[in-house]
Design a protein around this motif. Structure first.
Motif, PDB file in Angstrom:
ATOM      1  N   ARG A   1       0.828  -1.199   0.000  1.00 52.05           N
ATOM      2  CA  ARG A   1       0.000   0.000   0.000  1.00 52.05           C
ATOM      3  C   ARG A   1       0.871   1.260   0.000  1.00 52.05           C
ATOM      4  NH1 ARG A   1      -1.958   3.724   3.320  1.00 52.05           N
ATOM      5  NH2 ARG A   1      -0.775   2.876   5.079  1.00 52.05           N
ATOM      6  N   LEU A   2       1.924   1.248   0.805  1.00 55.43           N
ATOM      7  CA  LEU A   2       2.822   2.396   0.819  1.00 55.43           C
ATOM      8  C   LEU A   2       3.569   2.551  -0.512  1.00 55.43           C
ATOM      9  CD1 LEU A   2       4.354   2.101   4.412  1.00 55.43           C
ATOM     10  CD2 LEU A   2       2.551   3.629   3.631  1.00 55.43           C
ATOM     11  N   GLN A   3       3.851   1.405  -1.136  1.00 49.73           N
ATOM     12  CA  GLN A   3       4.535   1.479  -2.423  1.00 49.73           C
ATOM     13  C   GLN A   3       3.638   2.107  -3.485  1.00 49.73           C
ATOM     14  OE1 GLN A   3       5.340  -2.276  -4.096  1.00 49.73           O
ATOM     15  NE2 GLN A   3       6.566  -1.496  -5.798  1.00 49.73           N
ATOM     16  N   GLU A   4       2.344   1.736  -3.476  1.00 47.95           N
ATOM     17  CA  GLU A   4       1.413   2.320  -4.451  1.00 47.95           C
ATOM     18  C   GLU A   4       1.269   3.822  -4.230  1.00 47.95           C
ATOM     19  OE1 GLU A   4      -2.141   0.159  -3.918  1.00 47.95           O
ATOM     20  OE2 GLU A   4      -1.365  -1.717  -4.792  1.00 47.95           O
ATOM     21  N   ILE A   5       1.256   4.271  -2.993  1.00 49.71           N
ATOM     22  CA  ILE A   5       1.151   5.714  -2.716  1.00 49.71           C
ATOM     23  C   ILE A   5       2.352   6.445  -3.284  1.00 49.71           C
ATOM     24  CG2 ILE A   5       1.130   7.436  -0.884  1.00 49.71           C
ATOM     25  CD1 ILE A   5      -0.471   5.488   0.804  1.00 49.71           C
ATOM     26  N   SER A   6       3.558   5.860  -3.098  1.00 56.53           N
ATOM     27  CA  SER A   6       4.765   6.516  -3.593  1.00 56.53           C
ATOM     28  C   SER A   6       4.831   6.529  -5.115  1.00 56.53           C
ATOM     29  CB  SER A   6       5.995   5.836  -3.017  1.00 56.53           C
ATOM     30  OG  SER A   6       6.032   4.484  -3.424  1.00 56.53           O
ATOM     31  N   ASN A   7       4.216   5.504  -5.751  1.00 57.44           N
ATOM     32  CA  ASN A   7       4.251   5.448  -7.214  1.00 57.44           C
ATOM     33  C   ASN A   7       3.228   6.383  -7.845  1.00 57.44           C
ATOM     34  OD1 ASN A   7       6.294   3.565  -7.147  1.00 57.44           O
ATOM     35  ND2 ASN A   7       4.898   1.818  -7.206  1.00 57.44           N
ATOM     36  N   ASP A   8       2.025   6.501  -7.217  1.00 60.97           N
ATOM     37  CA  ASP A   8       0.968   7.309  -7.789  1.00 60.97           C
ATOM     38  C   ASP A   8       1.186   8.797  -7.574  1.00 60.97           C
ATOM     39  OD1 ASP A   8      -0.145   4.946  -8.529  1.00 60.97           O
ATOM     40  OD2 ASP A   8      -1.575   4.853  -6.843  1.00 60.97           O
ATOM     41  N   SER A   9       1.927   9.165  -6.546  1.00 60.35           N
ATOM     42  CA  SER A   9       2.093  10.579  -6.229  1.00 60.35           C
ATOM     43  C   SER A   9       3.043  11.226  -7.236  1.00 60.35           C
ATOM     44  CB  SER A   9       2.642  10.742  -4.806  1.00 60.35           C
ATOM     45  OG  SER A   9       2.852  12.093  -4.519  1.00 60.35           O
ATOM     46  N   ASP A  10       2.683  12.459  -7.609  1.00 58.67           N
ATOM     47  CA  ASP A  10       3.546  13.207  -8.532  1.00 58.67           C
ATOM     48  C   ASP A  10       4.682  13.901  -7.794  1.00 58.67           C
ATOM     49  OD1 ASP A  10       1.855  12.422 -10.561  1.00 58.67           O
ATOM     50  OD2 ASP A  10       0.569  14.232 -10.395  1.00 58.67           O
ATOM     51  N   ASP A  11       4.400  14.359  -6.606  1.00 58.80           N
ATOM     52  CA  ASP A  11       5.423  15.047  -5.820  1.00 58.80           C
ATOM     53  C   ASP A  11       6.247  14.006  -5.051  1.00 58.80           C
ATOM     54  OD1 ASP A  11       7.026  16.730  -4.433  1.00 58.80           O
ATOM     55  OD2 ASP A  11       5.397  17.871  -3.470  1.00 58.80           O
ATOM     56  N   ARG A  12       7.464  13.749  -5.468  1.00 59.33           N
ATOM     57  CA  ARG A  12       8.277  12.701  -4.871  1.00 59.33           C
ATOM     58  C   ARG A  12       8.681  13.058  -3.429  1.00 59.33           C
ATOM     59  NH1 ARG A  12      10.275   8.950  -8.199  1.00 59.33           N
ATOM     60  NH2 ARG A  12      12.048   8.607  -6.799  1.00 59.33           N
ATOM     61  N   GLU A  13       8.892  14.354  -3.188  1.00 57.74           N
ATOM     62  CA  GLU A  13       9.293  14.751  -1.824  1.00 57.74           C
ATOM     63  C   GLU A  13       8.162  14.543  -0.836  1.00 57.74           C
ATOM     64  OE1 GLU A  13      11.221  18.621   0.491  1.00 57.74           O
ATOM     65  OE2 GLU A  13      10.766  18.709  -1.679  1.00 57.74           O
ATOM     66  N   GLU A  14       6.923  14.899  -1.254  1.00 53.71           N
ATOM     67  CA  GLU A  14       5.767  14.674  -0.374  1.00 53.71           C
ATOM     68  C   GLU A  14       5.535  13.193  -0.161  1.00 53.71           C
ATOM     69  OE1 GLU A  14       1.004  15.830  -0.163  1.00 53.71           O
ATOM     70  OE2 GLU A  14       2.247  16.467  -1.880  1.00 53.71           O
ATOM     71  N   ALA A  15       5.702  12.405  -1.223  1.00 52.71           N
ATOM     72  CA  ALA A  15       5.524  10.957  -1.089  1.00 52.71           C
ATOM     73  C   ALA A  15       6.580  10.371  -0.140  1.00 52.71           C
ATOM     74  CB  ALA A  15       5.610  10.300  -2.465  1.00 52.71           C
ATOM     75  N   HIS A  16       7.788  10.896  -0.205  1.00 52.25           N
ATOM     76  CA  HIS A  16       8.851  10.408   0.692  1.00 52.25           C
ATOM     77  C   HIS A  16       8.528  10.700   2.156  1.00 52.25           C
ATOM     78  CE1 HIS A  16      12.784   9.555   2.306  1.00 52.25           C
ATOM     79  NE2 HIS A  16      12.833  10.787   2.824  1.00 52.25           N
ATOM     80  N   HIS A  17       8.045  11.929   2.451  1.00 50.05           N
ATOM     81  CA  HIS A  17       7.688  12.264   3.834  1.00 50.05           C
ATOM     82  C   HIS A  17       6.518  11.414   4.316  1.00 50.05           C
ATOM     83  CE1 HIS A  17      10.478  15.531   4.418  1.00 50.05           C
ATOM     84  NE2 HIS A  17      10.112  16.104   3.263  1.00 50.05           N
ATOM     85  N   MET A  18       5.538  11.154   3.451  1.00 50.88           N
ATOM     86  CA  MET A  18       4.394  10.329   3.836  1.00 50.88           C
ATOM     87  C   MET A  18       4.836   8.894   4.117  1.00 50.88           C
ATOM     88  SD  MET A  18       0.841   9.786   1.764  1.00 50.88           S
ATOM     89  CE  MET A  18       0.621  11.549   1.695  1.00 50.88           C
ATOM     90  N   PHE A  19       5.770   8.393   3.297  1.00 51.15           N
ATOM     91  CA  PHE A  19       6.256   7.028   3.496  1.00 51.15           C
ATOM     92  C   PHE A  19       7.029   6.913   4.812  1.00 51.15           C
ATOM     93  CE2 PHE A  19       9.342   3.640   3.066  1.00 51.15           C
ATOM     94  CZ  PHE A  19       8.579   2.597   2.542  1.00 51.15           C
ATOM     95  N   MET A  20       7.839   7.936   5.126  1.00 58.95           N
ATOM     96  CA  MET A  20       8.637   7.883   6.352  1.00 58.95           C
ATOM     97  C   MET A  20       7.787   7.981   7.602  1.00 58.95           C
ATOM     98  SD  MET A  20      11.656   7.331   5.405  1.00 58.95           S
ATOM     99  CE  MET A  20      12.493   7.589   6.952  1.00 58.95           C
ATOM    100  N   LYS A  21       6.627   8.647   7.518  1.00 60.38           N
ATOM    101  CA  LYS A  21       5.741   8.755   8.681  1.00 60.38           C
ATOM    102  C   LYS A  21       4.985   7.466   8.932  1.00 60.38           C
ATOM    103  CE  LYS A  21       4.992  13.758   8.515  1.00 60.38           C
ATOM    104  NZ  LYS A  21       3.991  14.841   8.345  1.00 60.38           N
ATOM    105  N   GLN A  22       4.682   6.714   7.841  1.00 56.71           N
ATOM    106  CA  GLN A  22       3.822   5.547   7.983  1.00 56.71           C
ATOM    107  C   GLN A  22       4.572   4.222   7.875  1.00 56.71           C
ATOM    108  OE1 GLN A  22       0.561   5.752   5.233  1.00 56.71           O
ATOM    109  NE2 GLN A  22      -0.022   7.859   5.805  1.00 56.71           N
ATOM    110  N   TYR A  23       5.907   4.286   7.774  1.00 56.96           N
ATOM    111  CA  TYR A  23       6.610   3.018   7.566  1.00 56.96           C
ATOM    112  C   TYR A  23       6.594   2.143   8.825  1.00 56.96           C
ATOM    113  CZ  TYR A  23      10.720   4.020  10.425  1.00 56.96           C
ATOM    114  OH  TYR A  23      11.562   4.254  11.467  1.00 56.96           O
TER     115      TYR A  23
END
Length: 486
Positions: A53-75
């Motif tokens: 699920r976290l991988q799909e969020i990082s792939n679908d997001s256009d803003d890579r920096e925002e996706a990175h912060h979201m992934f680090m909060k929910q990992y």
């Protein structure tokens, strides 16, 4: 702790590699193998559904920096909590047998098992005081003697005083206390290792020793040791210097490996003994030269007298000499204070008005350091003219009557010429007059105290209780005590 390090295989990667399901865009350039990679775990510590699920969020997001912060909060949600482990006791009964056993019988068995375990644990913990002392010695001696504190040295000394062989090394307890400060732990790692008793004093802390057999490896010696086996808590060895002509000395051999001994080295003890005797001689010499007419003595008779002096301590209220009896020793006071008592015949009136004669003792003076007494009574074998009682803790240097016979005749005459009788010039009238003065002061002090108590207690005032309880300073208490005596 098991540390697993990756191992990079030297073989080239095969063209038919399975695609990475989690990270399809990641291309593996080298095949990495890990030790124990073939071990399958029954419980995984990662939640792969959450990871996808976290991988799909990082792939679908256009803003890579925002996706990175979201992934680090929910990992953190990817990690599963470790399951709780319940340890159970192993039993030899099978699972079918366990099913056939009733719950009541299981309870009885568990209670009996727990009681047996508690009894074994209790038996293991219960040790004798002797074993506890040996354990304390082994623990303290593992430190170097320069690393041990004075408290630890004193603890070792108190334990060693329980062994008569240790106390027989020297009669001076102060010297034995200093010998404890050089005691160390001697460990013999090999079995049948020789231990030479003439090297020092040994106390067995672990293992044991025995006398060697007479073989080619252990030839007979001129002086053999007593045959037998020594175990934990037994002592052997000596701190006395060996005879000059003795080239060989007897030995013991260890009975097992890693035997442990408390050892006091003979040469180190000889050094300490020499320093101790020098300090003791200087202390006694200064004591003699500080007493009255002894200051005029030369060094030769002073040395002859110093060799006979021994130290002794007396507590408070101890009778050192009695009037009418010979003094038990010649005493030179180093510290403390003694009261001089003389007997007097007085007439005492009882409560019913009858009068009778009594012998009373009167304090006529005191003896303080550096004074001496008992010379004339010991040398001329005369009775003492007074009674001497310690008023405080006293330390004396004494000379026994038997040792005075070792003095030369010239020194004995010089000792008689120097000594003086203690308060022998007092007459009975002087003693009676001093007794009357002391009794008068005592009656006056008691009379003032009774009048003061009658005045205070008349209004039910009790000093030191209720609102009359006050803490007096030291100076105020001394002033009140002095005023009450006048």
């Amino acid at each position: 702790m098991l540390v697993v390090s990756p191992v990079v295989s030297s073989s080239s990667p095969s063209p038919e590699q399975k695609p990475n399901e989690l990270f399809p865009k990641c291309i593996r350039t080298r095949q990495v193998t890990y030790p124990f990679s073939n071990v399958t775990s029954s419980q995984s510590t990662l939640d792969y559904h959450e990871l996808r699920r976290l991988q799909e969020i990082s792939n679908d997001s256009d803003d890579r920096e925002e996706a990175h912060h979201m992934f680090m909060k929910q990992y953190v949600s990817v990690l599963k909590p470790e399951p709780k482990r319940f340890w159970t006791a192993r039993s030899k009964t099978s699972r079918t047998e366990m099913n056939e056993v009733s719950p009541s019988s299981m309870g009885i068995q568990s209670s009996s098992l727990s009681s047996s375990q508690m009894s074994t644990r209790r038996s293991r913990k219960e040790i004798t005081p002797f074993q506890r002392d040996i354990q304390i010695l082994r623990r303290l001696l593992r430190k170097l003697h320069i690393q041990r504190t004075n408290t630890e040295h004193e603890q070792i000394f108190q334990i060693m005083t329980q062994f008569p062989q240790f106390l027989a090394l020297d009669q001076r307890s102060n010297l034995l206390r200093q010998a404890i400060e050089i005691a160390h732990l001697e460990i013999c790692e090999d079995k049948r290792q020789p231990v030479i008793p003439s090297n020092g004093f040994f106390l067995i802390l672990k293992g044991g020793v025995t006398s060697p057999p007479i073989t080619s490896q252990f030839p007979p010696l001129a002086s053999q040791i007593p045959m037998g086996t020594l175990t934990v808590g037994q002592c052997f060895g000596s701190l006395k210097p060996s005879p000059e002509g003795q080239l060989k000395s007897p030995w013991y051999i260890t009975m097992e490996e890693n035997c442990e001994f408390l050892k006091i080295d003979k040469d180190e003890f000889a050094t300490i003994k020499t320093k101790f005797e020098q300090t003791e001689y200087q202390e006694k010499y200064l004591l003699i030269r500080s007493c009255g007419e002894y200051k005029m003595w030369t060094k030769q008779p002073t040395d002859e007298l110093v060799r006979l002096i021994e130290w002794i301590d007396y507590p408070q209220n101890t009778i050192l000499a009695s009037e009418g009896f010979r003094c038990p020793f010649i005493a030179y006071m180093k510290t403390g204070e003694c009261h001089i008592l003389r007997k007097v015949d007085v007439v005492k009136t009882a409560h019913n008005g009858t009068k009778r004669r009594q012998l009373r003792q009167v304090v006529m003076g005191k003896v303080t350091a550096p004074d001496s007494f008992g010379e004339i009574s010991v040398l001329l074998q005369e009775a003492m003219t007074c009674t001497i009682v310690t008023a405080t803790q006293c330390r004396l240097g004494i000379v026994r009557p038997a040792k005075t016979l070792e003095l030369p005749e010239v020194t004995r005459k010089l000792l008689l010429h120097t000594a003086q009788r203690t308060f022998a010039d007092l007459s009975q009238d002087d003693i009676r007059r001093e007794y009357i003065n002391q009794e008068t002061r005592k009656e006056w002090t008691d009379f003032k105290k009774d009048i003061l108590n009658d005045v205070i207690f008349k209004k039910n005032i009790r000093s030191g209780h209720g609102k009359w309880q006050h803490s007096l300073s030291t100076s105020t208490a001394e002033r009140l005590s002095k005023s009450s005596m006048h």
